[in-house]
Design a protein around this motif. Sequence first.
Motif, PDB file in Angstrom:
ATOM      1  N   ASP A  63     -10.198  14.362 -14.622  1.00 27.97           N
ATOM      2  CA  ASP A  63     -11.065  13.216 -14.870  1.00 27.97           C
ATOM      3  C   ASP A  63     -10.777  12.173 -13.792  1.00 27.97           C
ATOM      4  O   ASP A  63      -9.616  11.809 -13.570  1.00 27.97           O
ATOM      5  N   PHE A  64     -11.823  11.712 -13.134  1.00 24.31           N
ATOM      6  CA  PHE A  64     -11.644  10.789 -12.014  1.00 24.31           C
ATOM      7  C   PHE A  64     -12.863   9.888 -11.928  1.00 24.31           C
ATOM      8  O   PHE A  64     -13.994  10.357 -11.917  1.00 24.31           O
ATOM      9  N   SER A  65     -12.630   8.583 -11.881  1.00 25.56           N
ATOM     10  CA  SER A  65     -13.738   7.639 -11.796  1.00 25.56           C
ATOM     11  C   SER A  65     -13.351   6.499 -10.866  1.00 25.56           C
ATOM     12  O   SER A  65     -12.223   5.993 -10.931  1.00 25.56           O
ATOM     13  N   VAL A  66     -14.268   6.121 -10.000  1.00 24.36           N
ATOM     14  CA  VAL A  66     -14.002   5.026  -9.073  1.00 24.36           C
ATOM     15  C   VAL A  66     -15.257   4.178  -8.938  1.00 24.36           C
ATOM     16  O   VAL A  66     -16.373   4.699  -8.836  1.00 24.36           O
ATOM     17  N   GLY A  67     -15.068   2.854  -8.994  1.00 22.89           N
ATOM     18  CA  GLY A  67     -16.184   1.926  -8.922  1.00 22.89           C
ATOM     19  C   GLY A  67     -16.095   1.027  -7.714  1.00 22.89           C
ATOM     20  O   GLY A  67     -15.384   1.329  -6.743  1.00 22.89           O
ATOM     21  N   PRO A  68     -16.800  -0.088  -7.720  1.00 26.47           N
ATOM     22  CA  PRO A  68     -16.866  -0.977  -6.565  1.00 26.47           C
ATOM     23  C   PRO A  68     -15.480  -1.393  -6.073  1.00 26.47           C
ATOM     24  O   PRO A  68     -14.553  -1.594  -6.851  1.00 26.47           O
ATOM     25  N   GLY A  69     -15.382  -1.513  -4.772  1.00 25.86           N
ATOM     26  CA  GLY A  69     -14.113  -1.850  -4.136  1.00 25.86           C
ATOM     27  C   GLY A  69     -13.694  -0.734  -3.207  1.00 25.86           C
ATOM     28  O   GLY A  69     -14.382   0.278  -3.046  1.00 25.86           O
ATOM     29  N   ARG A  70     -12.531  -0.921  -2.589  1.00 24.48           N
ATOM     30  CA  ARG A  70     -12.029   0.031  -1.592  1.00 24.48           C
ATOM     31  C   ARG A  70     -10.838   0.779  -2.174  1.00 24.48           C
ATOM     32  O   ARG A  70      -9.825   0.166  -2.511  1.00 24.48           O
ATOM     33  N   THR A  71     -10.982   2.088  -2.291  1.00 22.34           N
ATOM     34  CA  THR A  71      -9.946   2.934  -2.885  1.00 22.34           C
ATOM     35  C   THR A  71      -9.398   3.881  -1.839  1.00 22.34           C
ATOM     36  O   THR A  71     -10.159   4.573  -1.163  1.00 22.34           O
ATOM     37  N   GLY A  72      -8.077   3.923  -1.712  1.00 26.23           N
ATOM     38  CA  GLY A  72      -7.423   4.871  -0.828  1.00 26.23           C
ATOM     39  C   GLY A  72      -6.947   6.073  -1.632  1.00 26.23           C
ATOM     40  O   GLY A  72      -6.210   5.920  -2.610  1.00 26.23           O
ATOM     41  N   LEU A  73      -7.387   7.267  -1.250  1.00 25.16           N
ATOM     42  CA  LEU A  73      -6.980   8.501  -1.924  1.00 25.16           C
ATOM     43  C   LEU A  73      -5.900   9.172  -1.074  1.00 25.16           C
ATOM     44  O   LEU A  73      -6.163   9.573   0.058  1.00 25.16           O
ATOM     45  N   ILE A  74      -4.694   9.272  -1.622  1.00 26.99           N
ATOM     46  CA  ILE A  74      -3.587   9.842  -0.873  1.00 26.99           C
ATOM     47  C   ILE A  74      -2.980  11.002  -1.649  1.00 26.99           C
ATOM     48  O   ILE A  74      -3.272  11.205  -2.822  1.00 26.99           O
ATOM     49  N   ASP A 123      -3.639   6.807   7.911  1.00 26.94           N
ATOM     50  CA  ASP A 123      -3.568   5.639   8.800  1.00 26.94           C
ATOM     51  C   ASP A 123      -3.065   4.441   7.994  1.00 26.94           C
ATOM     52  O   ASP A 123      -3.764   3.914   7.126  1.00 26.94           O
ATOM     53  N   ARG A 124      -1.855   4.013   8.280  1.00 30.77           N
ATOM     54  CA  ARG A 124      -1.245   2.939   7.500  1.00 30.77           C
ATOM     55  C   ARG A 124      -2.064   1.650   7.585  1.00 30.77           C
ATOM     56  O   ARG A 124      -2.246   0.954   6.580  1.00 30.77           O
ATOM     57  N   GLU A 125      -2.556   1.324   8.785  1.00 21.99           N
ATOM     58  CA  GLU A 125      -3.299   0.070   8.931  1.00 21.99           C
ATOM     59  C   GLU A 125      -4.603   0.105   8.133  1.00 21.99           C
ATOM     60  O   GLU A 125      -5.029  -0.918   7.586  1.00 21.99           O
ATOM     61  N   LEU A 126      -5.225   1.263   8.048  1.00 17.59           N
ATOM     62  CA  LEU A 126      -6.428   1.388   7.237  1.00 17.59           C
ATOM     63  C   LEU A 126      -6.086   1.270   5.752  1.00 17.59           C
ATOM     64  O   LEU A 126      -6.781   0.583   4.993  1.00 17.59           O
ATOM     65  N   LEU A 127      -5.003   1.919   5.317  1.00 14.12           N
ATOM     66  CA  LEU A 127      -4.623   1.882   3.903  1.00 14.12           C
ATOM     67  C   LEU A 127      -4.087   0.516   3.479  1.00 14.12           C
ATOM     68  O   LEU A 127      -3.983   0.243   2.281  1.00 14.12           O
ATOM     69  N   GLU A 128      -3.759  -0.323   4.437  1.00 16.70           N
ATOM     70  CA  GLU A 128      -3.374  -1.697   4.101  1.00 16.70           C
ATOM     71  C   GLU A 128      -4.590  -2.538   3.724  1.00 16.70           C
ATOM     72  O   GLU A 128      -4.448  -3.650   3.230  1.00 16.70           O
ATOM     73  N   ARG A 129      -5.796  -1.999   3.924  1.00 24.06           N
ATOM     74  CA  ARG A 129      -7.021  -2.750   3.678  1.00 24.06           C
ATOM     75  C   ARG A 129      -7.684  -2.385   2.349  1.00 24.06           C
ATOM     76  O   ARG A 129      -8.719  -2.947   2.010  1.00 24.06           O
ATOM     77  N   VAL A 130      -7.119  -1.432   1.601  1.00 25.37           N
ATOM     78  CA  VAL A 130      -7.757  -1.012   0.353  1.00 25.37           C
ATOM     79  C   VAL A 130      -7.319  -1.894  -0.804  1.00 25.37           C
ATOM     80  O   VAL A 130      -6.320  -2.624  -0.718  1.00 25.37           O
ATOM     81  N   ASP A 131      -8.077  -1.817  -1.893  1.00 26.21           N
ATOM     82  CA  ASP A 131      -7.782  -2.626  -3.084  1.00 26.21           C
ATOM     83  C   ASP A 131      -6.904  -1.888  -4.085  1.00 26.21           C
ATOM     84  O   ASP A 131      -6.252  -2.505  -4.915  1.00 26.21           O
ATOM     85  N   ARG A 132      -6.922  -0.556  -4.013  1.00 26.17           N
ATOM     86  CA  ARG A 132      -6.151   0.246  -4.956  1.00 26.17           C
ATOM     87  C   ARG A 132      -5.854   1.595  -4.320  1.00 26.17           C
ATOM     88  O   ARG A 132      -6.523   2.009  -3.374  1.00 26.17           O
ATOM     89  N   ILE A 133      -4.834   2.262  -4.858  1.00 26.84           N
ATOM     90  CA  ILE A 133      -4.432   3.577  -4.370  1.00 26.84           C
ATOM     91  C   ILE A 133      -4.583   4.591  -5.505  1.00 26.84           C
ATOM     92  O   ILE A 133      -4.110   4.365  -6.620  1.00 26.84           O
ATOM     93  N   ALA A 134      -5.246   5.704  -5.205  1.00 24.36           N
ATOM     94  CA  ALA A 134      -5.335   6.833  -6.134  1.00 24.36           C
ATOM     95  C   ALA A 134      -4.437   7.931  -5.573  1.00 24.36           C
ATOM     96  O   ALA A 134      -4.708   8.476  -4.504  1.00 24.36           O
ATOM     97  N   ASP A 135      -3.363   8.251  -6.275  1.00 23.84           N
ATOM     98  CA  ASP A 135      -2.368   9.223  -5.819  1.00 23.84           C
ATOM     99  C   ASP A 135      -2.646  10.562  -6.492  1.00 23.84           C
ATOM    100  O   ASP A 135      -2.422  10.727  -7.689  1.00 23.84           O
TER     101      ASP A 135
END
Length: 542
Positions: A27-38, A199-211
């Motif tokens: 189950d996975f859901s993502v809405g408005p904002g910037r999410t980093g998937l790692i 890219d660390r600099e790109l992932l510094e710009r997200v609002d949340r992290i999905a691991d």
Amino acid sequence: MSTDARVSCVSLSFRRPDGGEVFSGLDFSVGPGRTGLIGLNGCGKSTLIRLIAGELTPQAGTVSVRGGLGHLPQTAVLDTALRVDQVLGISERRAALDAVESGDVRAEHFAVIGDDWDVEERSLAALDGLGLGHIGLDHAVGEMSGGECVLLRLAALLLRDPGVLLLDEPTNNLDAYARRRLYDVVDGWTGTLLVVSHDRELLERVDRIADLREGEVTWYGGNLPAYEEALAVEQEAARRMVRAAESDVQRQKRELASAHVTLARRRRYGQKMWDTKREPKVVMGQRRRAAQVSAGKHRVLHTERLAAAEERLGEAEAAVREDEEIRIELPGTRVHPGTEVLLLRDPVPPYGPPLRGELTVRGPERIALTGRNGAGKTALLRTMAGELSPLSGEAGPLVATGYLPQRLDVLDDDASVARNVARAAPERTENAVRARLARFLFKGAAADRPASTLSGGERFRATLAMLLLADPAPRLLLLDEPTNSLDLASVRRLSEALAAYEGALIVASHDVPFLESIGITRWLRLDGELRDTTPEAVRAGR
């Protein structure tokens, strides 16, 4: 752009063509904002992106997307015969506009144009915003660099104004200037953005992290540094729980052993009373039965307590991350400081710009090769490796050389990982090949997987194993964007291995933190000629 755009995956299950399970009931859901998937290489990040994009079909479950969707895949390969306007999807509207401006007022042209009379202006503005203002709409894709093609694909997506944007390793192959343009897009995004990246600099710009880990997603608020801090706290707490659970298991084992000793004493005492007949048989029989019942309850109680303690220990250990990492043992190929390993003299590669000047690489030098997209770094590396013969001038290695290409296209997709690696070392036994592959996390059946089923990071590991196992072992390594598609742990491990390498090293990369971590001794910028530069200048895109 819709601010209520979102992606929802319900009970998603997917298996690879070889039968390997990637997801089961995700189950996975993502809405408005910037999410980093790692997540670790091979955990299914790109597979999840492709399922959301509709490129793959799940065996079970549903995927729904609200709002238009744009997808920039990890490998954005374009037909070199296409024009820029064709990639942008505006060629028909341009043709209709040209017809109308020439006096052809047939209704079909107006139907094609619709309300999009400023499509050319918007397209040129989108290109300019991504640093492609110098490229006209009639420009051929075949004349563009790999990094420029990535930005062109992104421009095509932005023109459609999607509510949901999926980016899979978007900074691969991008120079510092192009990365800054991409960062600007991410910073200004107001819809739903899901990005897979190392890219660390790109992932510094997200609002949340999905691991993504073992088929499940754990959410962390904040960007990559916030995630790493939260994970460190979480893992320290998990390690404390393990220590406490281990102590509890040992205590329960001692109590169970003590209970057994006590029960044995009771049995010996009861037998002694029976043997000496100090009490009536009826009384002794009642006591024996009561003692047996009590002993049974006591033993069961302590056994259950031990089992519960061991279960808590198992749960605590499962919360501690002990992810396997590649163990890169580079061959002992020390090069004496005075030894010449490579000579360049005014080489003209078969494609790409010519290079003026001379370069002699000696001993264990560690050179960073930088430059804008399209400067000819890949063509030069291929010429250095002997894959291409220069049209004029000189360019060639003087020692055994290993070349890791950017596209990782040296593997035979129809052959297994083990067979691919064995091709580079025909004198090695199968056991020796598999032992080396195990260090790159290809163990048992994983070594028998066809190369076509590998993720980007897995393909890198297989190619690197093939390179390092070759006979003779390389004394000069030429690496073209080696951190592309690697997870953060693998980048760190690669850095450690290359830092210990005793041969000569030439690395083409835009990843300045990675280059600094491997002890670069000389920074060169390719711009028609090789110029000395600095990491600060590379960061600034100069």
